[in-house]
Design a protein around this motif. Structure first.
Motif, mmCIF file in Angstrom:
data_model
loop_
_atom_site.group_PDB
_atom_site.id
_atom_site.type_symbol
_atom_site.label_atom_id
_atom_site.label_comp_id
_atom_site.label_asym_id
_atom_site.label_seq_id
_atom_site.Cartn_x
_atom_site.Cartn_y
_atom_site.Cartn_z
ATOM 1 N N MET A 1 17.047 2.505 15.857
ATOM 2 C CA MET A 1 15.647 2.768 15.517
ATOM 3 C C MET A 1 15.399 4.270 15.532
ATOM 4 S SD MET A 1 12.210 1.317 17.411
ATOM 5 C CE MET A 1 10.584 1.854 16.894
ATOM 6 N N ALA A 2 14.635 4.750 14.538
ATOM 7 C CA ALA A 2 14.345 6.171 14.439
ATOM 8 C C ALA A 2 13.470 6.612 15.601
ATOM 9 C CB ALA A 2 13.655 6.462 13.107
ATOM 10 N N GLU A 3 13.510 7.904 15.875
ATOM 11 C CA GLU A 3 12.650 8.457 16.917
ATOM 12 C C GLU A 3 11.190 8.235 16.547
ATOM 13 O OE1 GLU A 3 13.039 10.159 19.922
ATOM 14 O OE2 GLU A 3 15.033 9.260 19.800
ATOM 15 N N PRO A 4 10.347 7.879 17.517
ATOM 16 C CA PRO A 4 8.927 7.672 17.215
ATOM 17 C C PRO A 4 8.263 8.949 16.713
ATOM 18 C CG PRO A 4 9.500 6.767 19.372
ATOM 19 C CD PRO A 4 10.671 7.575 18.922
ATOM 20 N N ILE A 5 7.225 8.773 15.914
ATOM 21 C CA ILE A 5 6.417 9.893 15.452
ATOM 22 C C ILE A 5 5.522 10.350 16.607
ATOM 23 C CG2 ILE A 5 4.695 10.643 13.776
ATOM 24 C CD1 ILE A 5 7.430 9.855 12.577
ATOM 25 N N THR A 6 5.565 11.625 16.921
ATOM 26 C CA THR A 6 4.759 12.155 18.030
ATOM 27 C C THR A 6 3.342 12.446 17.533
ATOM 28 O OG1 THR A 6 5.632 14.355 17.521
ATOM 29 C CG2 THR A 6 6.684 13.123 19.307
ATOM 30 N N LEU A 7 2.353 11.942 18.264
ATOM 31 C CA LEU A 7 0.951 12.066 17.845
ATOM 32 C C LEU A 7 0.090 12.486 19.027
ATOM 33 C CD1 LEU A 7 -1.148 9.846 15.559
ATOM 34 C CD2 LEU A 7 -1.872 10.021 17.945
ATOM 35 N N VAL A 8 -0.765 13.473 18.805
ATOM 36 C CA VAL A 8 -1.739 13.899 19.803
ATOM 37 C C VAL A 8 -3.120 13.395 19.401
ATOM 38 C CG1 VAL A 8 -2.919 15.882 20.845
ATOM 39 C CG2 VAL A 8 -0.439 15.927 20.525
#
Length: 345
Positions: A1-8
């Motif tokens: 699984m790809a790395e999660p998208i980082t969201l602020v």
């Protein structure tokens, strides 16, 4: 699984619900921090979810490790914020109501497109939800004909007090129950029936402490001749919350959507039942696993990674055009025409 998208998350008043949503299951988007003018609120949420606090939006945009911003401030000024976010190379997921000015909404869409960045909302969402998809399938399968009328309704038991937020301002929060709750239904109707031509408003305040209305109804006429109403209220305590019910009348049949949510977990997946009546008999009944208005985190992640999942421009701008006309109708006390704008036939 790809790395999660980082969201602020920027804007923690509503954003605290987003933080809870992201922490409640396996998503392809990871909460990477929070940001709010109210630093005490931001710190409390950051401590709960073990993420950093950013002092301001500029510090979020300067962080190369942040791929996306969850923008959950009020709709006023949102277009300018989106322009600055996408110019910094970040993707955006934001919420309804997207804007109160169609021109500003179009500007935000153009800014994201020009920057090559993803701009998604929960309503209207880029991917058609299972309930709306099934409605379109039944229209074709059972040859229901042209749309005739729609009645949409939603409510909750709010006992709010004035707090100086944008919810208290009739100019920034016109026809408050419809803007805050019924906007999902407006977007659903625009997606199903097409652009609206005129709107009229009935609104009053029964019990909440805010100066804005808490009980309201919007009447619409559509370009294809269909009629519609959207009722929304903060004043009903009947054990149901956010029913998001729809009755859709066509020339040769009627589709009903009935949604039940857990009152203790209203933002979690509801139970939604669709029924189709034709020729005097119920022809079909189906329970669907999702309803429009959800935050489609995995679709957002796929779009950030390169999938073509654009926000539906005609539905988004069509819904915002209804809100702008609705605000005028509340002020004037008369029916108002929905202004034609770029992106709407």
């Amino acid at each position: 699984m790809a790395e999660p998208i980082t969201l602020v998350v920027v804007g923690c008043r509503f954003g605290r619900r987003i933080a809870e949503d992201l922490s409640g299951g396996e998503h392809e988007v990871r909460l990477a921090g929070v940001c709010d003018l109210d630093q005490d609120l931001a710190k409390a949420i950051a401590a709960q979810y073990h993420v950093p606090v950013y002092p301001d939006l500029a510090s979020v945009l300067a962080d190369d490790d942040v791929a996306a911003v969850g923008l959950f401030t009020g709709p006023a000024g949102r277009a300018d914020l989106i322009a600055s976010i996408v110019a910094a190379g970040k993707h955006v997921l934001t919420t309804k109501p997207f804007a109160l000015d169609p021109a500003e909404a179009a500007t935000a869409l153009e800014a994201a497109s020009s920057a090559g960045r993803v701009l998604h909302l929960n309503s209207p969402a880029p991917v058609v939800s299972a309930d709306l998809r099934q409605i379109e399938n039944w229209r074709a399968e059972f040859d229901l004909g042209a749309p005739v009328a729609a009645r949409a309704e939603t409510w909750a038991n709010y006992r709010e007090s004035a707090d100086g937020s944008w919810y208290d301002d009739p100019l920034r929060c016109p026809v408050a129950p419809v803007l805050r709750l019924g906007v999902y239904l407006i977007n659903d109707l625009v997606r199903i029936f097409g652009p609206a031509e005129t709107v009229a408003v009935q609104a009053n305040r029964l019990r909440t402490g805010r100066p804005t209305s808490d009980n309201a109804q919007l009447a619409l006429t559509f370009a294809n001749g269909a009629l519609g109403t959207v009722f929304a209220s903060f004043c009903i305590d009947d054990g149901h919350v956010y029913p998001d019910a729809l009755v859709l009348n066509f020339e040769r049949g009627t589709i009903r959507r009935s949604t039940r949510r857990d009152p203790n977990k209203p933002l979690h997946a509801p139970r939604t039942e669709l029924t189709l009546t034709r020729s005097g008999q119920e022809q079909a009944r189906l329970t669907v696993p999702e309803i429009s208005g959800r935050y489609e985190w995995d679709a957002f992640a796929r779009a950030v990674r390169g999938a073509t999942l654009p926000t539906p421009t005609d539905v988004l701008l069509g819904g915002v055009a209804v809100l702008e006309a609705m605000a005028r109708a509340e002020r004037s006390g008369h029916s108002e025409r929905v202004r034609r704008i770029r992106g709407i036939p």
